[in-house]
Design a protein around this motif. Structure first.
Motif, PDB file in Angstrom:
ATOM      1  N   ASP A 184      -4.783   1.573 -10.610  1.00 24.72           N
ATOM      2  CA  ASP A 184      -5.328   0.897 -11.783  1.00 24.72           C
ATOM      3  C   ASP A 184      -6.464   1.758 -12.336  1.00 24.72           C
ATOM      4  O   ASP A 184      -6.778   2.820 -11.789  1.00 24.72           O
TER       5      ASP A 184
ATOM      6  N   ILE B 253      -6.590   3.736  -2.252  1.00 24.08           N
ATOM      7  CA  ILE B 253      -5.814   3.101  -3.327  1.00 24.08           C
ATOM      8  C   ILE B 253      -4.642   2.300  -2.764  1.00 24.08           C
ATOM      9  O   ILE B 253      -4.251   1.278  -3.311  1.00 24.08           O
ATOM     10  N   THR B 254      -4.100   2.750  -1.632  1.00 24.97           N
ATOM     11  CA  THR B 254      -2.931   2.078  -1.046  1.00 24.97           C
ATOM     12  C   THR B 254      -3.263   0.691  -0.508  1.00 24.97           C
ATOM     13  O   THR B 254      -2.364  -0.128  -0.309  1.00 24.97           O
ATOM     14  N   GLN B 255      -4.557   0.448  -0.237  1.00 27.54           N
ATOM     15  CA  GLN B 255      -4.997  -0.833   0.327  1.00 27.54           C
ATOM     16  C   GLN B 255      -4.256  -1.139   1.633  1.00 27.54           C
ATOM     17  O   GLN B 255      -3.878  -2.273   1.914  1.00 27.54           O
ATOM     18  N   ASN B 256      -4.044  -0.074   2.414  1.00 29.39           N
ATOM     19  CA  ASN B 256      -3.296  -0.209   3.661  1.00 29.39           C
ATOM     20  C   ASN B 256      -4.180   0.257   4.820  1.00 29.39           C
ATOM     21  O   ASN B 256      -4.463   1.451   4.954  1.00 29.39           O
TER      22      ASN B 256
ATOM     23  N   GLU C  11       2.077   2.949  -7.089  1.00 29.75           N
ATOM     24  CA  GLU C  11       2.421   1.541  -7.326  1.00 29.75           C
ATOM     25  C   GLU C  11       1.171   0.693  -7.548  1.00 29.75           C
ATOM     26  O   GLU C  11       1.199  -0.275  -8.308  1.00 29.75           O
ATOM     27  N   LYS C  12       0.078   1.060  -6.889  1.00 30.33           N
ATOM     28  CA  LYS C  12      -1.131   0.223  -6.916  1.00 30.33           C
ATOM     29  C   LYS C  12      -2.252   0.785  -7.784  1.00 30.33           C
ATOM     30  O   LYS C  12      -3.324   0.187  -7.875  1.00 30.33           O
TER      31      LYS C  12
ATOM     32  N   LEU D 289       2.912   5.072  -2.630  1.00 28.87           N
ATOM     33  CA  LEU D 289       2.279   3.758  -2.611  1.00 28.87           C
ATOM     34  C   LEU D 289       1.111   3.681  -3.589  1.00 28.87           C
ATOM     35  O   LEU D 289       0.910   2.663  -4.259  1.00 28.87           O
ATOM     36  N   ALA D 290       0.328   4.772  -3.682  1.00 30.32           N
ATOM     37  CA  ALA D 290      -0.821   4.796  -4.589  1.00 30.32           C
ATOM     38  C   ALA D 290      -0.377   4.661  -6.043  1.00 30.32           C
ATOM     39  O   ALA D 290      -1.051   4.022  -6.854  1.00 30.32           O
TER      40      ALA D 290
ATOM     41  N   SER E 125      -9.422   2.470  -9.765  1.00 27.71           N
ATOM     42  CA  SER E 125      -9.110   3.426  -8.701  1.00 27.71           C
ATOM     43  C   SER E 125      -8.911   4.827  -9.262  1.00 27.71           C
ATOM     44  O   SER E 125      -9.294   5.818  -8.627  1.00 27.71           O
TER      45      SER E 125
END
Length: 238
Positions: free
Chosen positions: A124, A166-169, A121-122, A118-119, A127
């Protein structure tokens, strides 16, 4: 919405547990949604044929778990956001099982593999910069003349929480934070082990490889870096 559409008559399980199940199932099935007011105590009693004390006890449990919230003079509502307390029953269940330490390590490894996916994918530039800063902080703690196991442990924990962020989860952050709390003793022991074995450079190499895999988005190496990273923790819990 009529109460009868989602609440079943009690039978089988303990009364309180069944009430908890009925309410949570209504939420899972979206018959009750975040922010919705649940039926009154009288309505719940009538629909399920139970005593008011049982309904009150079930509601107390769901409030304690962070599923419901009570607003005075307004009623009881389904919470609108994630609450880390929702994870406690699941994680307490793991802790109380035989070989829980081994299972927790296995759980964390599976979670970390997902975090990397997941990290990637997100990820930037901002991060990635935070990850590199966390890596530098860890290196500084290990480079100190009098290495402190607690300081290295805290820097290591911070490094991993940056990856999770980083996953924003929120669910992942809650799970990982809780696992960090309940495994501090064994993870600190693992930190002391690699210090005593003069393996600090190997420990740093593991982390640098994690940063590289993340930065290059090398999905083929995710399982390998996760497995390698937890070798000392597995030794002290095995």
């Amino acid at each position: 919405m009529p109460v009868q559409t989602f609440l079943k008559e009690i039978g089988g399980k303990s009364v309180v547990d069944q009430i908890v199940d009925n309410i949570t199932n209504a939420i899972i099935n979206e018959q009750l949604k975040p922010g919705d007011k649940i039926p009154t105590e009288n309505e719940l009693c009538a629909s399920m044929g139970v005593a008011r004390n049982s309904v009150r006890e079930a509601i107390k449990i769901l409030v304690a778990y962070g599923v419901l919230t009570i607003k005075r003079a307004e009623g009881t509502f389904v919470n609108q956001g994630f609450d880390s307390k929702m994870l406690y029953p699941v994680l307490y269940g793991i802790i109380l099982q035989k070989d829980s330490a081994k299972q927790i390590v296995e759980l964390r490894k599976v979670i970390d593999a997902g975090i990397f996916q997941l990290a990637m994918e997100k990820l930037d530039l901002d991060s990635l910069h935070k990850v590199e800063q966390a890596m530098e902080a860890l290196e500084q703690k290990i480079a100190e003349e009098n290495m402190d196991a607690n300081a290295i442990f805290e820097a290591d924990t911070a490094f991993h929480m940056v990856l999770v962020a980083i996953t924003q989860n929120a669910l992942l952050e809650g799970i990982c934070s809780y696992i960090d709390q309940i495994t501090k003793k064994s993870r600190l022991k693992a930190t002391e082990k690699f210090i005593n074995e003069n393996a600090t450079q190997q420990f740093l190499l593991m982390h640098r490889e994690m940063v590289r895999v993340l930065k290059e988005k090398d999905r083929t190496k995710i399982n390998e870096v996760v497995e390698t990273h937890y070798q000392y923790w597995e030794k002290v819990t095995g």
